[in-house]
Design a protein around this motif. Structure first.
Motif, PDB file in Angstrom:
ATOM      1  N   ASP A 154       0.809  -1.174  -0.019  1.00 42.29           N
ATOM      2  CA  ASP A 154      -0.059   0.021   0.075  1.00 42.29           C
ATOM      3  C   ASP A 154       0.678   1.247   0.348  1.00 42.29           C
ATOM      4  O   ASP A 154       0.266   2.456  -0.077  1.00 42.29           O
ATOM      5  CB  ASP A 154      -1.179   0.053   1.152  1.00 42.29           C
ATOM      6  N   THR A 156       3.466   4.163  -1.348  1.00 44.68           N
ATOM      7  CA  THR A 156       3.929   4.696  -2.617  1.00 44.68           C
ATOM      8  C   THR A 156       5.274   4.401  -2.769  1.00 44.68           C
ATOM      9  O   THR A 156       6.075   4.340  -1.595  1.00 44.68           O
ATOM     10  CB  THR A 156       3.365   6.171  -2.781  1.00 44.68           C
ATOM     11  N   ARG A 158       7.670   6.714  -3.044  1.00 50.09           N
ATOM     12  CA  ARG A 158       8.282   7.548  -2.208  1.00 50.09           C
ATOM     13  C   ARG A 158       8.006   7.159  -0.555  1.00 50.09           C
ATOM     14  O   ARG A 158       9.064   7.309   0.149  1.00 50.09           O
ATOM     15  CB  ARG A 158       7.521   8.991  -2.420  1.00 50.09           C
ATOM     16  N   GLU A 159       6.897   6.866  -0.128  1.00 50.82           N
ATOM     17  CA  GLU A 159       6.689   6.274   1.098  1.00 50.82           C
ATOM     18  C   GLU A 159       7.691   5.191   1.609  1.00 50.82           C
ATOM     19  O   GLU A 159       8.263   5.067   2.457  1.00 50.82           O
ATOM     20  CB  GLU A 159       5.295   6.064   1.431  1.00 50.82           C
ATOM     21  N   ARG A 160       7.887   4.282   0.485  1.00 55.00           N
ATOM     22  CA  ARG A 160       8.625   3.225   0.783  1.00 55.00           C
ATOM     23  C   ARG A 160      10.178   3.873   0.901  1.00 55.00           C
ATOM     24  O   ARG A 160      10.912   2.842   1.687  1.00 55.00           O
ATOM     25  CB  ARG A 160       8.595   2.247  -0.233  1.00 55.00           C
ATOM     26  N   HIS A 189       4.891  11.895   4.610  1.00 55.93           N
ATOM     27  CA  HIS A 189       5.453  10.491   4.303  1.00 55.93           C
ATOM     28  C   HIS A 189       5.327   9.470   5.359  1.00 55.93           C
ATOM     29  O   HIS A 189       4.789   8.560   5.454  1.00 55.93           O
ATOM     30  CB  HIS A 189       6.732  10.567   3.417  1.00 55.93           C
TER      31      HIS A 189
END
Length: 218
Positions: A154, A156, A158-160, A189
């Protein structure tokens, strides 16, 4: 004002911590507890920002106190900072897994303890350098797992990336410099990743990242 609850079975230790904390302009001790059960009960009544939790206490220990606090959804905003010794690795790992935001050694200098309280109150994790490598070793298997894409599906891209940097020990300020983004964006984030992964705080993000192969020990 950072509101602090002190949980330690030694009254003299609690008194020392109280004097140290109350001497700061931005901190105040709101309660003291001598065991984990009392700490959990007083946390519910006083809603401190940070609980300074000893682990080895008679009766209900600090680990059980952490579990009781983190199990109460009304106390989700409370941050827990464990005080431990080099012999308490297993307790520290269990405490982080249970929802504590970090741990420090009982040999920590007063200024470092105050800094640690501020760091945890600000939503960052705090892992004592002398125990971090051993913590990671306990969180990982001899053969690091492949990345569990189901766990991070789930997020994104960038979040990863941000979760990876958090697990590598970078603060929000350091993440902004690495990714050339604003501090507000970095915090957003991290916040979204916490929500999507069901993590209580950054310390649990670190745990998830290592356990599910997103980051591997060097």
């Amino acid at each position: 004002m950072i509101r602090v609850l002190i949980a330690d079975d030694q009254s003299l230790v609690r008194a020392g911590f109280r004097v140290l904390i109350d001497s700061e302009d931005d901190m105040v001790v709101v309660a003291e507890a001598g065991d984990g059960a009392t700490a959990a009960e007083l946390t519910g009544g006083t809603r401190p920002d940070v609980v300074l939790m000893d682990i080895q206490m008679p009766g209900t220990d600090g680990l059980e106190g952490i579990r009781r606090i983190t199990a109460d959804p009304d106390l989700a905003a409370v941050r827990i900072l464990i005080l431990t010794t080099f012999d308490d690795d297993a307790y520290a790992v269990a405490g982080i897994s249970a929802g504590a935001s970090g741990f420090l050694l009982k040999t920590t200098a007063p200024a470092q303890l105050l800094h640690g309280i501020r760091v945890v109150a600000g939503g960052e994790e705090l892992l004592a350098p002398g125990l971090t490598r051993r913590l990671i070793a306990r969180l990982t298997t001899p053969t690091p797992p492949a990345v569990d894409d189901t766990t991070f599906a789930d997020l994104t891209a960038r979040e990863r990336e941000v979760v990876t940097l958090v697990a590598e020990g970078l603060s929000n300020d350091e993440i902004t410099k690495r990714l050339f983004i604003s501090l507000a964006t970095a915090k957003t984030h991290v916040s979204r990743a916490l929500g999507k992964l069901g993590a209580r705080d950054r310390a649990q993000l670190v745990t998830l990242a290592y356990r599910h192969g997103l980051v591997r020990p060097d």
